[in-house]
Design a protein around this motif. Structure first.
Motif, PDB file in Angstrom:
ATOM      1  N   MET A 265       0.695  -1.321  -0.004  1.00  0.00           N
ATOM      2  CA  MET A 265      -0.031   0.015   0.151  1.00  0.00           C
ATOM      3  C   MET A 265       0.934   1.322   0.091  1.00  0.00           C
ATOM      4  O   MET A 265       0.617   2.142  -0.741  1.00  0.00           O
ATOM      5  CB  MET A 265      -1.031  -0.107   1.134  1.00  0.00           C
ATOM      6  N   GLN A 268       1.904   2.209  -3.499  1.00  0.00           N
ATOM      7  CA  GLN A 268       0.801   2.856  -4.067  1.00  0.00           C
ATOM      8  C   GLN A 268       0.539   4.182  -3.841  1.00  0.00           C
ATOM      9  O   GLN A 268       0.372   5.092  -4.520  1.00  0.00           O
ATOM     10  CB  GLN A 268      -0.638   1.889  -3.805  1.00  0.00           C
ATOM     11  N   ALA A 322      -6.547  -0.139   3.297  1.00  0.00           N
ATOM     12  CA  ALA A 322      -6.426   0.780   2.347  1.00  0.00           C
ATOM     13  C   ALA A 322      -7.245   1.988   3.087  1.00  0.00           C
ATOM     14  O   ALA A 322      -7.098   3.107   2.709  1.00  0.00           O
ATOM     15  CB  ALA A 322      -6.986   0.556   0.926  1.00  0.00           C
ATOM     16  N   HIS A 344     -12.354   3.725  -3.295  1.00  0.00           N
ATOM     17  CA  HIS A 344     -10.722   3.689  -3.044  1.00  0.00           C
ATOM     18  C   HIS A 344     -10.336   2.323  -2.471  1.00  0.00           C
ATOM     19  O   HIS A 344      -9.645   1.658  -3.038  1.00  0.00           O
ATOM     20  CB  HIS A 344     -10.256   4.735  -2.498  1.00  0.00           C
ATOM     21  N   TYR A 348      -8.112  -0.481  -4.435  1.00  0.00           N
ATOM     22  CA  TYR A 348      -7.000  -1.200  -4.176  1.00  0.00           C
ATOM     23  C   TYR A 348      -7.069  -2.922  -3.662  1.00  0.00           C
ATOM     24  O   TYR A 348      -6.162  -3.487  -3.921  1.00  0.00           O
ATOM     25  CB  TYR A 348      -6.214  -0.491  -2.780  1.00  0.00           C
ATOM     26  N   TYR A 352      -4.609  -5.332  -5.538  1.00  0.00           N
ATOM     27  CA  TYR A 352      -4.061  -6.359  -4.968  1.00  0.00           C
ATOM     28  C   TYR A 352      -4.381  -8.007  -5.408  1.00  0.00           C
ATOM     29  O   TYR A 352      -3.610  -8.715  -5.386  1.00  0.00           O
ATOM     30  CB  TYR A 352      -4.285  -6.247  -3.574  1.00  0.00           C
TER      31      TYR A 352
END
Length: 485
Positions: A265, A268, A322, A344, A348, A352
């Motif tokens: 994370m 990202q 996230a 959001h 993610y 993933y």
């Protein structure tokens, strides 16, 4: 009939003339709210909470009320004669305002406190409420959840005030201190870092503090026969997992995954925003996971059900992780902005899963596009969702705010390009860290980074009854709502 404090009730009944005077000075309690479109009576105007200090005493039964004291440190933002707090599912024994006993009453889910004197704008406001906190209640409305060995919290969306008096709206974030007294054979945990524990005969008092402001809906207290596993994440981040003691070895392979998930994370969107993180596994039949700040809540069955493939469990863990950036550090200014949280986190989660054995992001988004018109018809568009069903607050969390909102992000990346999209994600969590933000804030930032006004683009994707054409995919089509399961 609204509940009135015994002292106030005695004063009102003393004489007819006194009743008339008191009635004129103390009108009936009324709920206020800050006007949230989805929860009109949630939150309260006139003050800003800076900190909560909440003490719970758990007597060993998860069906009986806990004794509690909630202290609120705030500042007035307008002149106040009366102070409204959100509170339900408990008995209030007494209230003090700035050290003085105060009269109080209740209406609907508001605790209404008469200030000892008129409070001007911009002055300190210190409220102490002595009350009980009742774990009884319907499962669909949140608050305390009973586990096999104790209790945990699930306060989303509007259920923190079913546990403690508060300004229960994510727009008013504050720091928290929790002090939990429980039988000595149990373990208590809460958001933030431990600040010590003391034993007093047959009980232990555990203290935890947050270093960052937190929305009330993200509060977490767990009490039970738990094992606490300490380990280390990126940059020396202290990690703490809390699991049923009997399941520690069985769950250890899952707990080991958190450091690598944090590293992923951070690649990202940047550095993890809080002082600690960990997984809380509750031995309860909850059918959801929850991003409580610094310690995400999961039901035991997610990790023990053999039918779930490993990539799926991993992606659910990343979804809640996230949220620590999207929803926790950057909180929604209103509940209509929920798509910013869940869209959001789902984005993610999907990325993933793609990288760890699940289906591709494009395939998932194409399927979401097919179903999107049906989701909008059944639950409203992403940034203007329909309200929850009566008595079922969790029904607010529909597919349109999950993959239906991740689909908006996919369309945005198609529109502005992957490089600009990645800059936007990082800038969003950096600029609004520890604060709240609106959909309009996201549109402005996306327009600035994308290099053009994206208002019309977002109007269709966030508020339209029908899903707009997908940039770069003219062949994608949406099913008619009647055909959507």
């Amino acid at each position: 009939m609204p509940y009135l404090s015994r002292r106030l009730r005695a004063a009102l009944l003393a004489t007819a003339s006194l009743t008339l005077v008191a009635a004129a000075a103390l009108p009936a309690p009324e709920p206020l709210g800050i006007g949230d479109r989805l929860f009109p009576e949630l939150g309260n105007p006139g003050y800003d909470v800076l900190a909560y200090d909440i003490a719970f005493t758990y007597h060993g039964s998860n069906t009986k009320p806990l004794d509690a004291v909630t202290r609120i440190r705030a500042r007035t933002t307008a002149p106040l004669d009366r102070i409204n707090l959100d509170f339900a599912r408990g008995t209030v024994q007494g209230v003090e305002v700035n050290g003085l006993a105060a009269d109080f009453g209740s209406k609907n889910e508001d605790l209404v406190v008469q200030a000892p004197r008129r409070l001007p704008e911009g002055v300190p406001l210190n409220i102490t409420v002595r009350h009980t906190s009742d774990p009884a209640g319907t499962a669909g409305n949140g608050g305390w959840i009973r586990t096999a060995d104790g209790l945990a919290m699930a306060n989303q969306a509007d259920a923190a005030h079913r546990v403690f008096p508060s300004n229960d709206h994510p727009s008013d974030k504050a720091r928290f201190t929790f002090r939990i007294t429980a039988p000595k054979d149990l373990t208590a945990v809460a958001n933030g870092l431990p600040a010590g524990h003391t034993r007093n005969g047959t009980t232990t008092t555990w203290t935890y503090r947050t270093e960052h402001p937190m929305a009330t809906e993200l509060a977490q207290v767990s009490i039970g026969r738990s094992a606490v596993h300490h380990h280390t994440g990126p940059h020396g981040l202290p990690l703490r997992d809390v699991v049923p003691a009997a399941d520690r070895e069985k769950l250890e392979p899952w707990l080991k995954k958190t450091p690598a998930q944090l590293e992923w994370m951070e690649r990202q969107v940047g550095r993890y925003p809080f002082e600690t993180y960990g997984v809380l596994v509750a031995d309860s039949r909850i059918g959801f996971a929850l991003e409580t700040q610094t310690i995400s809540l999961f039901g035991r069955s997610l990790f023990t059900e053999p039918a779930y493939p490993e990539w799926y469990v991993d992606s659910v863990m990343v979804h809640e992780l996230a949220h620590q950036w999207f929803g926790n550090s950057v909180s929604p200014a209103s509940w209509s902005d929920l798509w910013l949280n869940e869209g959001h986190a789902s984005w993610y989660e999907a990325l993933y899963a793609e990288a760890n054995g699940g289906g591709t992001l494009e395939r998932r988004m194409r399927e979401a596009y097919k179903l999107s018109d049906g989701w909008r018809a059944n639950g409203g568009p992403p940034a203007h969702p329909d309200g929850p069903a009566e008595g079922e607050k969790l029904s607010l969390f529909r597919p349109v705010v999950y993959d239906g909102s991740a689909l908006v992000l996919y369309a945005l990346r198609q529109e502005i390009g992957a490089a600009a999209f990645d800059r936007l994600q990082r800038a969003w969590v950096r600029i609004h860290r520890d604060g709240t933000a609106t959909t309009a804030d996201f549109v402005r930032l996306a327009s600035g980074i994308g290099g053009r006004d994206l208002t019309a683009f977002f109007d269709g994707w966030l508020y339209g009854k029908k899903t707009p054409p997908m940039p770069g995919h003219p062949d994608w089509s949406a099913a008619e709502p009647a055909d959507t399961p």
